[in-house]
Scaffold this active site. Structure first.
Site, mmCIF file in Angstrom:
data_model
loop_
_atom_site.group_PDB
_atom_site.id
_atom_site.type_symbol
_atom_site.label_atom_id
_atom_site.label_comp_id
_atom_site.label_asym_id
_atom_site.label_seq_id
_atom_site.Cartn_x
_atom_site.Cartn_y
_atom_site.Cartn_z
ATOM 1 N N ALA A 29 51.262 -45.407 33.306
ATOM 2 C CA ALA A 29 51.195 -46.786 32.816
ATOM 3 C C ALA A 29 49.781 -47.348 32.799
ATOM 4 C CB ALA A 29 52.091 -47.670 33.673
ATOM 5 N N THR A 33 47.435 -50.402 30.455
ATOM 6 C CA THR A 33 47.288 -51.774 30.973
ATOM 7 C C THR A 33 46.177 -52.539 30.247
ATOM 8 O OG1 THR A 33 46.107 -50.794 32.832
ATOM 9 C CG2 THR A 33 48.313 -51.563 33.267
ATOM 10 N N ASP A 110 55.027 -46.626 24.650
ATOM 11 C CA ASP A 110 54.480 -47.604 23.708
ATOM 12 C C ASP A 110 53.912 -47.020 22.423
ATOM 13 O OD1 ASP A 110 51.902 -46.580 24.516
ATOM 14 O OD2 ASP A 110 52.009 -47.876 26.271
ATOM 15 N N HIS A 125 59.200 -39.988 28.614
ATOM 16 C CA HIS A 125 60.260 -40.995 28.690
ATOM 17 C C HIS A 125 60.674 -41.501 27.317
ATOM 18 C CE1 HIS A 125 58.766 -41.867 33.052
ATOM 19 N NE2 HIS A 125 59.654 -40.896 33.015
ATOM 20 N N CYS A 136 76.558 -41.266 15.017
ATOM 21 C CA CYS A 136 76.197 -40.243 14.018
ATOM 22 C C CYS A 136 74.783 -39.701 14.195
ATOM 23 C CB CYS A 136 76.406 -40.775 12.598
ATOM 24 S SG CYS A 136 75.124 -41.936 12.049
ATOM 25 N N ILE A 236 40.006 -46.308 33.945
ATOM 26 C CA ILE A 236 40.315 -45.102 33.172
ATOM 27 C C ILE A 236 39.689 -45.170 31.779
ATOM 28 C CG2 ILE A 236 42.598 -45.948 32.461
ATOM 29 C CD1 ILE A 236 43.343 -42.873 32.935
HETATM 30 ZN ZN ZN Z 1 75.647 -44.012 12.750
#
Ligand code: ZN
Length: 248
Positions: A29, A33, A110, A125, A136, A236
């Protein structure tokens, strides 16, 4: 483990990186930031500032039982439509373009690495930029949440669509995780940045690293600092910027 005290040590890290056979960046994360996206689990992050139930709003249980609440929270906090890549994202894209790093593995959802130009991004993630139908499996981009109000529905079959994101109560995507494991296992240089490395199983990826040079860039200590060749407790964005600059 050595903490970077001066620019000559940073220069050493830069030489290690630029001479790498297969360098990989693994970020959390903290990478985003500076783009105004809160560190959800770090100090001052969303979960600590607000009610603990935020974790519920991002859970599988909430999506299934109270989809109105889920999407209301998601729309308000997780769309990042106006967020722009910061210097860290831009430096990583530049390093990949220069052939210095091979891939970026991220815990963020993001999409800012791609927005900055990174090509090989493993999103552990998932991403808030992609949605799919729970029935579907038709895939949609983020536009679908802007086109519909309330709980979004599939334009093909009418079922509820959901973000392609790992929610609380769900396992990480196995294919994605295996891909990340392989990348790290093949790396001779691993830079870990902007992650406190306390969230498993993503954090345990560091254990798959067999290479010579582990470099950690994070403001606060991590459980893996003792394994690192260099620990850099600095911004960073600034550090990656310096590592991406010119020739050594
Ligand atoms: Zn669908």
């Amino acid at each position: 483990m050595r903490r970077i005290q001066n620019t000559s040590e940073l220069e050493t890290v830069k030489q290690i990186l630029w001479n790498a056979e297969h360098a990989v960046f693994f970020g959390g994360a903290g990478v985003s930031t500076d783009s105004g996206i809160p560190d959800f689990r770090g100090n001052g992050g969303l979960y600590r500032n607000e009610e603990e139930s935020n974790e519920y709003y991002l859970s599988r249980e909430c999506l299934l039982c109270e989809p109105e609440k889920f999407f209301s929270f998601f729309r308000e906090n997780m769309l990042f439509a106006n967020a722009e890549p910061n210097d860290a994202h831009i430096a990583l894209a530049k390093l990949e373009e220069q052939g210095i790093i091979q891939s970026v593995i991220t815990q963020n959802i993001d999409g800012l690495h791609q927005k900055a130009g990174s090509q090989r991004v493993i999103e552990l993630h998932g991403t808030a930029a992609r949605y799919y139908c729970t029935k579907c499996r038709k895939v949609f981009d983020g536009q679908i949440l802007l086109e519909q109000t309330g709980v979004p529905h599939c334009t093909a079959c009418g079922a509820v669509i959901r973000p392609d994101v790992t929610l609380y109560g769900e396992a990480l995507d196995g294919f994605c995780f295996a891909d990340a494991e392989e990348e790290i296992a093949n790396a001779d240089v691993l830079i870990v940045g902007g992650s406190s490395l306390v969230v498993n199983p993503a954090a345990s990826l560091v254990h798959t690293f067999q290479g010579e040079h582990l470099i950690i860039i994070n403001y606060s200590p991590t459980p893996y600092d003792g394994l690192a060749e260099f620990v850099i407790r600095d911004s960073i964005s600034e550090v990656l910027n310096l590592l991406a600059e010119g020739n050594t």
